[in-house]
Design a protein around this motif. Structure first.
Motif, short mmCIF file in Angstrom:
data_model
loop_
_atom_site.label_atom_id
_atom_site.label_comp_id
_atom_site.label_asym_id
_atom_site.label_seq_id
_atom_site.Cartn_x
_atom_site.Cartn_y
_atom_site.Cartn_z
N GLU A 45 30.30 46.50 18.58
CA GLU A 45 30.54 47.93 18.49
C GLU A 45 30.58 48.41 17.04
N ASP A 105 34.33 52.99 22.10
CA ASP A 105 33.46 54.11 21.72
C ASP A 105 34.14 55.45 21.96
N SER A 159 33.63 60.55 23.78
CA SER A 159 32.82 59.35 23.63
C SER A 159 31.82 59.56 22.51
N ARG A 203 29.48 57.19 21.77
CA ARG A 203 28.30 56.35 22.00
C ARG A 203 27.08 57.24 22.20
#
Length: 425
Positions: free
Chosen positions: A102, A186, A303, A305
């Motif tokens: 990540e 995330d 989020s 991501r």
């Protein structure tokens, strides 16, 4: 146009009418899932619990766990309904963050947790799940005393990767915390996120408080598909139904889950759902057996991501879609036909049919578009995406078929190099 034969007109009218009845039922039933009323910003501000006194000696300025107010006299605490006059400190909270490769998002996520204004004792445990991109080292650059990094053990048999990492974080937290914040690597949190979660859990007596983090909605694929992802989730798990006290439907959103540690232990711990691919909903159902849960939309957690391509969104959907159908070819066939009847038939018949079938299909299409509007407003998207819902649903149906195909090939639940679906199904 549909041929003018009597049989064709009857069939078209029957399909259009059935589609219309389905949409009327969805509009009036399922606890008004489409209204997006279950939000953490729509409740009145919850009263503060009194802060803990500061720790003496090393680490001055950080709250000390388990120390009650030293006011000399008990003080009323309106945030603990039904408990009368008593002393009470803010509960101890430990955030558990599982992370596997990540590097792109971990610094922002951990920094947002480290910056929490929570008045009680709050720590962060990052479990580095065999990352190969320096995730743990990047997290340490945040430089927070709240952060502890745990190197994850190799994946144990019978566990999904995420839940195995979570279990190690919970073990590292020990028995000290009153609550565990299970949050994804995330997800970035607003400074008052933990305070708000705990206040709701305590004030409303919930063993689990979960938030559907606002998903990123910037790329063309995200703008087209992400609002529908949350909308479909709400259709399957109406938040108002989930939040109703007593036995019944339980669910959660895996990005943000604040759980009472003792209730989790009573439920058998995280091991009780260790093999669940759709782990958040399994976890929510597990915790609802222990007490009331709450699930809602939020702007406090987002989020970060990226899903910049259609393929990346498809991979996210197909990872668990077939698991939702319990790996059943029969359920897959029924779901595909049901989606065609519900989403595809209205626009097709509205365009090509004539007479009553045309008007019934047009009405079904209009209701569908209207029911999508509150979610589009929540994600600040154009209302014109409403009439496009049939195309969006067709994409999701394709991803569901893709999920079944991947499972058949032995690649079900693929996530960062791991196949996690139940291959015995």
């Amino acid at each position: 146009m549909v041929p003018a034969s009597g049989d064709a007109r009857v069939i078209a009218l029957g399909i259009a009418t059935l589609s219309l009845l389905i949409w009327i039922g969805l509009a009036l039933g399922r606890d008004g899932f489409w209204l997006t009323r279950e939000r953490d910003d729509r409740v009145p501000p919850l009263p503060d619990l009194p802060p803990l006194p500061e720790r003496e000696g090393p680490g001055v300025g950080r709250p000390k766990a388990g120390v009650a107010l030293s006011t000399g006299q008990p003080t009323p605490n309106p945030s603990l309904p039904g408990r009368g006059v008593e002393e009470r400190a803010w509960p101890t909270v430990v955030a558990v963050v599982p992370a596997r490769d990540e590097a792109e998002v971990i610094a922002e996520s951990i920094a947002s947790l480290a910056a929490q204004d929570y008045p009680g004792d709050f720590r962060i445990i990052l479990v580095d799940d065999s990352s190969s991109d320096g995730t743990a080292e990047i997290a340490r650059t945040v430089g927070s005393e709240r952060l502890q990094v745990v190197t994850g053990a190799p994946l144990a048999a019978g566990w999904t990767g995420k839940l195995w990492a979570v279990s190690q974080g919970i073990a590292a937290a020990g028995d000290a915390p009153d609550y565990l914040l299970l949050t994804d690597a995330d997800v970035a949190h607003a400074p008052d996120s933990v305070r708000s979660l705990v206040a709701r859990a305590v004030d409303d007596d919930r063993v689990l408080v979960s938030l559907m983090a606002r998903l990123r909605c910037e790329s063309r694929a995200e703008r087209a598909l992400i609002p529908a992802f949350v909308w479909f989730f709400q259709m399957l798990y109406p938040f108002a139904t989930v939040n109703r006290r007593g036995r019944g439907l339980g669910a959660a959103a895996g990005g943000v889950m604040l759980v009472q540690r003792r209730a989790l232990a009573a439920a058998g711990g995280i091991a009780a759902v260790r093999s669940a691919l759709i782990d958040d909903c399994a976890f929510g159902a597990l915790m609802k057996q222990q007490g009331a849960v709450w699930l809602g939309l939020t702007d406090r957690a987002v989020s970060i991501r990226r899903y910049d391509t259609w393929a990346s969104v498809a991979a996210m959907i197909s990872r668990s879609a077939y698991a939702q159908l319990r790996y059943s070819p029969l359920l897959l066939a029924g779901t595909t036909l049901g989606l065609a009847l519900t989403y595809l038939a209205p626009p097709v018949l509205a365009i090509f049919a004539r007479g009553a079938a045309h008007y019934a299909a047009l009405a079904a299409w209009a209701i569908m578009a209207l029911l999508f509007q509150p979610m589009l407003q929540f994600y600040r998207r154009s209302p014109l995406w409403g009439p496009a819902l049939p195309l969006i649903a067709t994409f999701y149906a394709g991803c569901t078929v893709l999920s079944a195909w991947q499972h058949k090939r032995g690649r079900g639940g693929l996530w960062k190099g791991r196949v996690q679906a139940d291959l015995s199904a």
